[in-house]
Structures are given as C-alpha cells and as structure tokens.
Design an enzyme around this catalytic site. Sequence first.
Site, mmCIF file in Angstrom:
data_model
loop_
_atom_site.group_PDB
_atom_site.id
_atom_site.type_symbol
_atom_site.label_atom_id
_atom_site.label_comp_id
_atom_site.label_asym_id
_atom_site.label_seq_id
_atom_site.Cartn_x
_atom_site.Cartn_y
_atom_site.Cartn_z
ATOM 1 N N LYS A 63 0.835 -1.208 0.000
ATOM 2 C CA LYS A 63 0.000 0.000 0.000
ATOM 3 C C LYS A 63 0.866 1.253 0.000
ATOM 4 O O LYS A 63 0.518 2.269 -0.609
ATOM 5 C CB LYS A 63 -0.955 -0.012 1.195
ATOM 6 C CG LYS A 63 -2.312 -0.567 0.867
ATOM 7 C CD LYS A 63 -2.421 -2.063 0.828
ATOM 8 C CE LYS A 63 -2.368 -2.726 -0.489
ATOM 9 N NZ LYS A 63 -2.466 -4.206 -0.427
ATOM 10 N N HIS A 110 -23.154 15.539 2.961
ATOM 11 C CA HIS A 110 -23.048 16.049 1.593
ATOM 12 C C HIS A 110 -22.022 17.175 1.550
ATOM 13 O O HIS A 110 -22.038 18.035 2.426
ATOM 14 C CB HIS A 110 -24.406 16.586 1.138
ATOM 15 C CG HIS A 110 -24.336 17.236 -0.216
ATOM 16 N ND1 HIS A 110 -24.240 16.490 -1.372
ATOM 17 C CD2 HIS A 110 -24.313 18.542 -0.595
ATOM 18 C CE1 HIS A 110 -24.165 17.319 -2.416
ATOM 19 N NE2 HIS A 110 -24.212 18.579 -1.959
HETATM 20 P P1 FAD Z 1 1.499 -14.403 8.053
HETATM 21 O O1 FAD Z 1 1.280 -12.965 7.974
HETATM 22 O O2 FAD Z 1 2.107 -15.097 6.894
HETATM 23 O O3 FAD Z 1 2.394 -14.643 9.356
HETATM 24 C C1 FAD Z 1 2.905 -15.882 9.709
HETATM 25 C C2 FAD Z 1 4.161 -15.663 10.517
HETATM 26 O O4 FAD Z 1 4.559 -16.919 11.055
HETATM 27 C C3 FAD Z 1 5.353 -15.160 9.721
HETATM 28 O O5 FAD Z 1 5.993 -14.139 10.434
HETATM 29 C C4 FAD Z 1 6.251 -16.381 9.597
HETATM 30 O O6 FAD Z 1 7.620 -16.053 9.499
HETATM 31 C C5 FAD Z 1 5.966 -17.065 10.912
HETATM 32 N N1 FAD Z 1 6.252 -18.498 10.948
HETATM 33 C C6 FAD Z 1 5.952 -19.450 10.029
HETATM 34 N N2 FAD Z 1 6.328 -20.669 10.494
HETATM 35 C C7 FAD Z 1 6.863 -20.455 11.719
HETATM 36 C C8 FAD Z 1 7.390 -21.325 12.701
HETATM 37 N N3 FAD Z 1 7.425 -22.648 12.542
HETATM 38 N N4 FAD Z 1 7.883 -20.775 13.836
HETATM 39 C C9 FAD Z 1 7.833 -19.429 14.045
HETATM 40 N N5 FAD Z 1 7.314 -18.569 13.146
HETATM 41 C C10 FAD Z 1 6.833 -19.091 12.009
HETATM 42 N N6 FAD Z 1 -4.385 -8.984 3.080
HETATM 43 C C11 FAD Z 1 -5.272 -7.990 3.320
HETATM 44 O O7 FAD Z 1 -6.230 -8.205 4.073
HETATM 45 N N7 FAD Z 1 -5.119 -6.745 2.769
HETATM 46 C C12 FAD Z 1 -4.104 -6.457 1.936
HETATM 47 O O8 FAD Z 1 -3.994 -5.330 1.464
HETATM 48 C C13 FAD Z 1 -3.156 -7.473 1.655
HETATM 49 N N8 FAD Z 1 -2.110 -7.216 0.846
HETATM 50 C C14 FAD Z 1 -1.203 -8.202 0.602
HETATM 51 C C15 FAD Z 1 -0.158 -7.920 -0.260
HETATM 52 C C16 FAD Z 1 0.775 -8.888 -0.555
HETATM 53 C C17 FAD Z 1 1.898 -8.565 -1.489
HETATM 54 C C18 FAD Z 1 0.678 -10.168 0.067
HETATM 55 C C19 FAD Z 1 1.711 -11.227 -0.199
HETATM 56 C C20 FAD Z 1 -0.365 -10.460 0.925
HETATM 57 C C21 FAD Z 1 -1.324 -9.476 1.188
HETATM 58 N N9 FAD Z 1 -2.412 -9.725 2.022
HETATM 59 C C22 FAD Z 1 -3.334 -8.746 2.257
HETATM 60 C C23 FAD Z 1 -2.610 -11.031 2.673
HETATM 61 C C24 FAD Z 1 -2.106 -10.988 4.124
HETATM 62 O O9 FAD Z 1 -0.762 -10.603 4.132
HETATM 63 C C25 FAD Z 1 -2.276 -12.341 4.779
HETATM 64 O O10 FAD Z 1 -3.609 -12.791 4.646
HETATM 65 C C26 FAD Z 1 -1.920 -12.264 6.255
HETATM 66 O O11 FAD Z 1 -0.590 -11.845 6.424
HETATM 67 C C27 FAD Z 1 -2.118 -13.624 6.929
HETATM 68 O O12 FAD Z 1 -1.762 -13.525 8.279
HETATM 69 P P2 FAD Z 1 -1.197 -14.781 9.081
HETATM 70 O O13 FAD Z 1 -0.900 -14.283 10.447
HETATM 71 O O14 FAD Z 1 -2.117 -15.929 8.932
HETATM 72 O O15 FAD Z 1 0.155 -15.200 8.353
HETATM 73 P P1 NAI Z 2 -4.603 -14.768 -6.482
HETATM 74 O O1 NAI Z 2 -5.191 -16.052 -6.050
HETATM 75 O O2 NAI Z 2 -5.293 -13.506 -6.162
HETATM 76 O O3 NAI Z 2 -4.410 -14.778 -8.053
HETATM 77 C C1 NAI Z 2 -3.635 -15.735 -8.706
HETATM 78 C C2 NAI Z 2 -3.933 -15.672 -10.193
HETATM 79 O O4 NAI Z 2 -2.960 -16.455 -10.865
HETATM 80 C C3 NAI Z 2 -5.303 -16.263 -10.540
HETATM 81 O O5 NAI Z 2 -5.988 -15.373 -11.397
HETATM 82 C C4 NAI Z 2 -4.948 -17.570 -11.219
HETATM 83 O O6 NAI Z 2 -5.892 -17.968 -12.193
HETATM 84 C C5 NAI Z 2 -3.603 -17.229 -11.853
HETATM 85 N N1 NAI Z 2 -2.763 -18.389 -12.140
HETATM 86 C C6 NAI Z 2 -2.568 -19.495 -11.376
HETATM 87 N N2 NAI Z 2 -1.688 -20.330 -11.988
HETATM 88 C C7 NAI Z 2 -1.318 -19.733 -13.145
HETATM 89 C C8 NAI Z 2 -0.434 -20.079 -14.198
HETATM 90 N N3 NAI Z 2 0.246 -21.238 -14.176
HETATM 91 N N4 NAI Z 2 -0.288 -19.244 -15.240
HETATM 92 C C9 NAI Z 2 -0.967 -18.064 -15.279
HETATM 93 N N5 NAI Z 2 -1.830 -17.678 -14.301
HETATM 94 C C10 NAI Z 2 -1.993 -18.494 -13.245
HETATM 95 O O7 NAI Z 2 -3.107 -14.799 -5.903
HETATM 96 P P2 NAI Z 2 -2.024 -13.667 -5.685
HETATM 97 O O8 NAI Z 2 -2.256 -12.503 -6.551
HETATM 98 O O9 NAI Z 2 -0.734 -14.394 -5.739
HETATM 99 O O10 NAI Z 2 -2.291 -13.227 -4.199
HETATM 100 C C11 NAI Z 2 -2.295 -14.195 -3.150
HETATM 101 C C12 NAI Z 2 -3.261 -13.813 -2.093
HETATM 102 O O11 NAI Z 2 -2.742 -12.767 -1.301
HETATM 103 C C13 NAI Z 2 -4.591 -13.256 -2.597
HETATM 104 O O12 NAI Z 2 -5.475 -14.274 -2.994
HETATM 105 C C14 NAI Z 2 -5.082 -12.542 -1.386
HETATM 106 O O13 NAI Z 2 -5.669 -13.478 -0.519
HETATM 107 C C15 NAI Z 2 -3.812 -11.999 -0.784
HETATM 108 N N6 NAI Z 2 -3.660 -10.603 -1.186
HETATM 109 C C16 NAI Z 2 -4.614 -9.711 -0.799
HETATM 110 C C17 NAI Z 2 -4.535 -8.402 -1.163
HETATM 111 C C18 NAI Z 2 -5.620 -7.480 -0.772
HETATM 112 O O14 NAI Z 2 -6.424 -7.840 0.064
HETATM 113 N N7 NAI Z 2 -5.681 -6.269 -1.318
HETATM 114 C C19 NAI Z 2 -3.406 -7.889 -1.933
HETATM 115 C C20 NAI Z 2 -2.469 -8.916 -2.324
HETATM 116 C C21 NAI Z 2 -2.600 -10.216 -1.928
#
Ligand code: FAD
Ligand code: NAI
Length: 468
Positions: A56, A447
């Site tokens: 973000k 508004h």
């Molecule tokens: P995680 O955040 O993955 O945390 C797990 C933690 O556990 C990590 O720190 C890891 O190192 C640790 N861990 C793993 N195994 C072990 C172990 N054995 N011992 C100790 N520590 C361990 N979601 C949104 O709602 N809004 C968004 O805008 C959004 N943007 C995203 C953008 C990107 C690029 C990505 C990749 C994801 C985004 N997500 C977003 C998804 C969001 O990040 C995840 O859904 C969320 O982080 C999940 O939380 P979690 O606590 O389950 O896992």
């Molecule tokens: P995603 O599940 O959103 O999208 C993956 C895309 O890749 C799908 O459209 C799928 O059809 C395509 N795909 C899969 N295999 C493929 C292949 N072999 N060749 C071409 N296309 C293929 O997964 P993404 O973008 O990796 O994000 C992972 C998750 O992280 C999201 O599902 C979401 O839960 C979380 N996230 C949330 C955000 C938010 O809330 N704003 C921002 C970023 C991530």
Amino acid sequence: MDSYDVLVIGGGPAGYVAAIRAAQLGFKTACVDAFERNGKASLGGTCLNVGCIPSKAMLDSSEKFEMLQHDFAEHGINVQGASVDVAQMLKRQSGVVDKLTGGVAFLFRKNKITSIHGLGRLVRQDGDAWIVDAAGTEVKAKHVIVATGSSPRALPLAPFGGHIVENSGALTFTEVPGKLGVIGAGVIGLELGSVWRRLGAQVTVLEALPGFLMAADDAIAKEGLKLFQKQGLDFHFGVNISKVEQDDSGVSVTYTEQDQEVTARFDKLIVSIGRVPHTQGLGADAVGLALDERGFVKVDHHYRTNLPGVYAIGDVIGGAMLAHKAEEEGVALAEMLAGQAGHVNYDVIPWVIYTSPEIAWAGLTEKQAREKGLSIKTGQFPFSANGRALGHGDTRGFAKIIADAQTDKLLGVHMIGGGVSELIGEVVAIMEFGGSSEDLARTVHAHPTLSEVVKEAALATDKRALHM
Ligand code: FAD
Ligand code: NAI
C-alpha cells in the site's frame, strides 16, 4: 522450563492479534515468530513486512506520481520535470514498515507478552499441555495456536530467484523495470503491476483463466478490465506457459495463447499465482498434526486441530487469505479459550483491491445470489453523478447493491471507484446487523461525500435514486 497458558507460533496478523487478545483476557502468553527483515526479528508476518503494508505504501507513492503527471494539469497545477527516485520511495516504504512492526513489539511489551524470535516446533504432548521447541529452547504451554501463515506459490517452470520474483522481490526493485512480466492477474498481479506501470514500466500480465477477478461481481470485473486496459496494463488471458528461461539481462517466457506460441522478453518477472500454507519447520508430521490435501491445517469451527490443545488460525487454515480475516480469527479463538463466544461471520468479509480505481466488495455477487435461487433486486449508482467525485476529478466506477427482493435484506455490495476501500465499512456494518437496503438508504450521509453514492445505490434497488 518456562510455562505459558497460551503459546502462539507465528507473529503475523492472526498470531499477534491472538496473542494480544489472549493477554488481555488474562492468559500468560508468549509468541514465537521466525520472520526476519534486514537480518533482524520483525513482528507482523507477511502483512506488515512484505504484504499489505509495503504494497500500500508503494501504491500510494506511485499513485501520487501518476496523478502529478496526468491529473494535476486539469486542476490548474502545472509541474515540470517530475521524476521518480526509487531509492527514496523504498526508504519511505521501509520506514512505514518499521513503524508498524515496531508498534507490534510495543504492544507485546505493553500486554506483557513474551516475544521469542526463532522457529516454533511442536515437540510432544505432556499431560494436558504441549512442549514446544521455541527457538531452540523447550517451553510448555496449555494451549498452542498455530498461526504460521502462507508463502508465495512458485511456478515449477520458473523457480524464484534472479529476475523471477515473488511479492517481497516485487516490492524492492531498485529501479523501474523497462519491461515487466506478471504471471497471474490476481490481487498481487493487479496491485504490484499497477505500481510499476505507474512508475514507467511496460507491464504484461499473463493469466491462465479466460478472465480475471472471478470472485468479484461480473459488472465490477468488466469495468475493472476496461479501466486497467485503458491505463496500459496489457492482459493476456487463457495463456498456457510452457517455458521460462532467464539469463543475466532478463527472462524469456514462452506461452500459448489461442493456439499461437509466443515468446516474450522481460527485464523482471513477478510470479503471483496464489499462496500456499506454510507449515515447514512446525513438526506437523512428527506429532501427527492433520493437514488437508492442499497442506492447510485442518480445523473445526472452534479452530481445534486433531491434536487436543492445538489450534490453528489465519492463512494456514485456508479460506480468504486476508489479514482482517486472520485477525478476527485470532480474537475469536482467544475469546473461546477464555470461555467466551468468539465468532467470525464468514458471510461478510470485505475484499479490497487497492488499485486505482479501487475495488471493494462483500457478501454475494449477483451470480452467486441467483445460483442460490434467491429472488433479488439490484441498485447501481455511478460516481459520475456525485458532486464530491466531480470535485476530486475522479468519476470512474460505481456502487452496486444487491438486496433480497422480498425482505430487502442486504445480500451484497460491490464497488469500483476512488476511495471505495473506505466506503465499504458502513455497508459491512449494516450487513453485520442483518440490515436492509432501506436502512442504508435512510441513513443520513454527509453532503458532499463519496458515500452518497452508496446511499443512492441503495435507493436504486427500489428505483428511487434521487440524482439519476
Ligand atoms: P502471516 O502474515 O504469513 O504470518 C505468519 C508468521 O509466522 C510469519 O511471520 C512467519 O515467518 C511465521 N512463521 C511461520 N512458520 C513459523 C514457525 N514454525 N515458527 C515461528 N514462526 C513461524 N491482506 C489484506 O487483508 N489486505 C491487503 O492489502 C493485503 N495485501 C497483501 C499484499 C501482498 C503482497 C501479500 C503477499 C499479501 C497481502 N495480504 C493482504 C494477505 C495478508 O498478508 C495475509 O492474509 C496475512 O498476512 C495472513 O496472516 P497470518 O498471520 O495468517 O500469516
Ligand atoms: P490470487 O489467487 O489472487 O491470483 C492468482 C492468479 O494467478 C489467478 O488469477 C490464477 O488464475 C492465476 N494463475 C494461477 N496459476 C497460473 C499459471 N500457471 N499461469 C498463469 N496464471 C496463473 O493470488 P495472488 O495474486 O498471488 O495473491 C495471493 C493472495 O494474497 C490473494 O489471494 C489474497 O488473498 C492476498 N492478497 C490480498 C490483497 C488485498 O487484500 N488487497 C493484496 C495482495 C494479496
């Protein structure tokens, strides 16, 4: 041996929030987390370190640059010679992450949660408690919460490394790639593809499915595609990737599209094809923790795994991989452990995609509602008829409300437009109370605000929108 009421493995949104709520409820709590950033322990997991927050920050920085180039002149503001300083942008991003991850460490201290840096591994049951190896030292806990999150899914043909990156690599390019390939038109593909396009990259998105945003309402996906294509994102749908080769200067991707074989050359390639549960290092096999066929930890409605006293929440149990879903599970579980009625309403989880325009939805799409055999009514209202949107100079998109035709109960909300990430909250709150489109329509909205679009969409379900 140190002993705790609650030991959380994983310090992401699921784990750190569960730890805070458990401590608030009087449990002696510890959290063991392995994440490292710049060689140092950094709480907050994927979300704070390499996900929600840094993405973000980059979306905001890149959007400012885009507005400066394309929108300011219309407001009578002329700026010449604007340029991008990627190093400064990354520094700012890193500063935002530092503040928030440091904030979690502060909250742990404030709530007297023991923070342990390193891997957590289930070792053995000990009476009605568990012995966990926490960063090399055995500790005892009555309740163990597995919140180990998820990791990026790799494409077997294109393992991560070099010019082929996952989310953390895509957030830290040190210069704007000339040609950027993105595999997967999902949430990461759209958000991070947008960041680098705004900064000057030529972005090609290769998607296996025939369309995108399959979970969104069809009207939103259609509008999104039109607007993103207009911005210059080059989408290729229904592609089958057959070869990925990289050398010093970039990556060549060979794919078939409508029976034609194409080879495209990119400076960098983001692979964003979904995420997989992260259970490595947890000792799941050794203690017999049950996983499903896709590797997610199996839980019941109370987040109980097959092992007594071991629970799991967040990305590692599947469902929507969203930070707020993970956090709510953390709160609900801690409350259940305290004998309270913790609960997550999975029917009303908001989704937000932070592109420009933003996309946000909650509840049923029109198609899902019809497939369920529900009799529905819909109302739609465009930002182009809203005074505040006109003032902003951003009139793209609309809000769409879906309500039950008989009871008027709100079933779904779908929005595309500026600021909809903030507008969705009020509809979600009304849906949480089982409210109707009439409730939304009768609520006084200030508004001029963008929120009037939501009110008008609610009025439109009854064909009485006032300004259209
Ligand atoms: P995680 O955040 O993955 O945390 C797990 C933690 O556990 C990590 O720190 C890891 O190192 C640790 N861990 C793993 N195994 C072990 C172990 N054995 N011992 C100790 N520590 C361990 N979601 C949104 O709602 N809004 C968004 O805008 C959004 N943007 C995203 C953008 C990107 C690029 C990505 C990749 C994801 C985004 N997500 C977003 C998804 C969001 O990040 C995840 O859904 C969320 O982080 C999940 O939380 P979690 O606590 O389950 O896992
Ligand atoms: P995603 O599940 O959103 O999208 C993956 C895309 O890749 C799908 O459209 C799928 O059809 C395509 N795909 C899969 N295999 C493929 C292949 N072999 N060749 C071409 N296309 C293929 O997964 P993404 O973008 O990796 O994000 C992972 C998750 O992280 C999201 O599902 C979401 O839960 C979380 N996230 C949330 C955000 C938010 O809330 N704003 C921002 C970023 C991530």
